[in-house]
Design a protein around this motif. Structure first.
Motif, mmCIF file in Angstrom:
data_model
loop_
_atom_site.group_PDB
_atom_site.id
_atom_site.type_symbol
_atom_site.label_atom_id
_atom_site.label_comp_id
_atom_site.label_asym_id
_atom_site.label_seq_id
_atom_site.Cartn_x
_atom_site.Cartn_y
_atom_site.Cartn_z
ATOM 1 N N LYS A 42 0.319 25.273 8.972
ATOM 2 C CA LYS A 42 -1.001 24.872 9.462
ATOM 3 C C LYS A 42 -1.852 24.307 8.339
ATOM 4 N N CYS A 43 -1.793 24.941 7.168
ATOM 5 C CA CYS A 43 -2.552 24.440 6.020
ATOM 6 C C CYS A 43 -2.030 23.077 5.588
ATOM 7 N N PHE A 71 1.063 30.564 8.236
ATOM 8 C CA PHE A 71 -0.107 29.752 7.931
ATOM 9 C C PHE A 71 0.141 28.571 7.009
ATOM 10 N N LEU A 72 1.218 28.546 6.247
ATOM 11 C CA LEU A 72 1.484 27.421 5.369
ATOM 12 C C LEU A 72 1.686 26.117 6.142
ATOM 13 N N LEU A 98 -4.422 19.797 5.469
ATOM 14 C CA LEU A 98 -4.696 19.148 4.192
ATOM 15 C C LEU A 98 -4.046 17.779 4.047
#
Length: 195
Positions: A171-172, A168-169, A176
């Motif tokens: 994607k985040c 998920f990092l 952002l």
């Protein structure tokens, strides 16, 4: 059970990524396998098998507390005796099998087009997950008492964070810091065609 559910979800996602790209080939009969029901069935079957292993272990010979007076003179160490080490290791082995299958499928799917491909993230997360648990096994066998619990807690926490960070990092980061590439047009490559 929670780890089996998480790893079976990642396995289902990996299989769906592979099926989705193989189904786009002309004359492919895999289009019927790209439905969400196939993902749900993979998750349910893999999780139910782990549940069956756990229920058989708990019903046949449940773990119990054991007073260890021999490891440290003058100190009583309360330990968990698995009571059926074959059941315990088969439960962990099944989890390792799920993670290994997910890693192999994701590794083989790494050459798919990058727009939709999450196989490299799945590969890294499964590699981190497997490396933590492979290093946990000898550490667990060589430790006693509270150190065994500490090793198990460390393995659970680090493998959980490895899954979260590797999956998920990225994607985040895109959501952002690079929201302009988080569009349907960019994923489909229409921006490249217009340029």
């Amino acid at each position: 059970m929670v780890f089996a559910l998480c790893v079976s979800c990642i396995l289902a996602k990996t299989v769906m990524v592979v099926f989705a790209f193989m189904a786009t080939k002309p004359g492919s009969s895999l289009k019927r396998w790209t439905s969400p029901q196939v993902s749900y069935m993979i998750i349910v079957c893999c999780s139910l098998l782990q549940l069956l292993l756990c229920v058989m272990w708990i019903s046949a010979s449940p773990p119990f507390q054991q007073m260890n007076t021999g490891s440290k003179p003058g100190i009583i160490v309360i330990e968990c005796n698995e009571n059926a080490t074959i059941a315990f290791w088969s439960m962990l082995g099944y989890l390792g099998l799920l993670a290994s299958i997910s890693f192999i499928v994701a590794f083989l799917a790494r050459r798919l087009p990058d727009s939709f491909n999450e196989a490299k993230y799945i590969t890294f997360s499964m590699l981190a997950f497997l490396s933590v648990w492979v290093s946990y096994i000898p550490a667990s066998l060589s430790s006693q008492g509270k150190y065994t619990v500490a090793m198990e807690t460390f393995a659970i926490q680090s493998s959980s964070w490895a899954l979260v960070i590797c999956m998920f990092l990225p994607k985040c980061f895109i959501m952002l810091f690079r929201p302009h590439i988080n569009t349907k047009e960019h994923l489909l490559g229409k921006n490249k065609a217009q340029k």
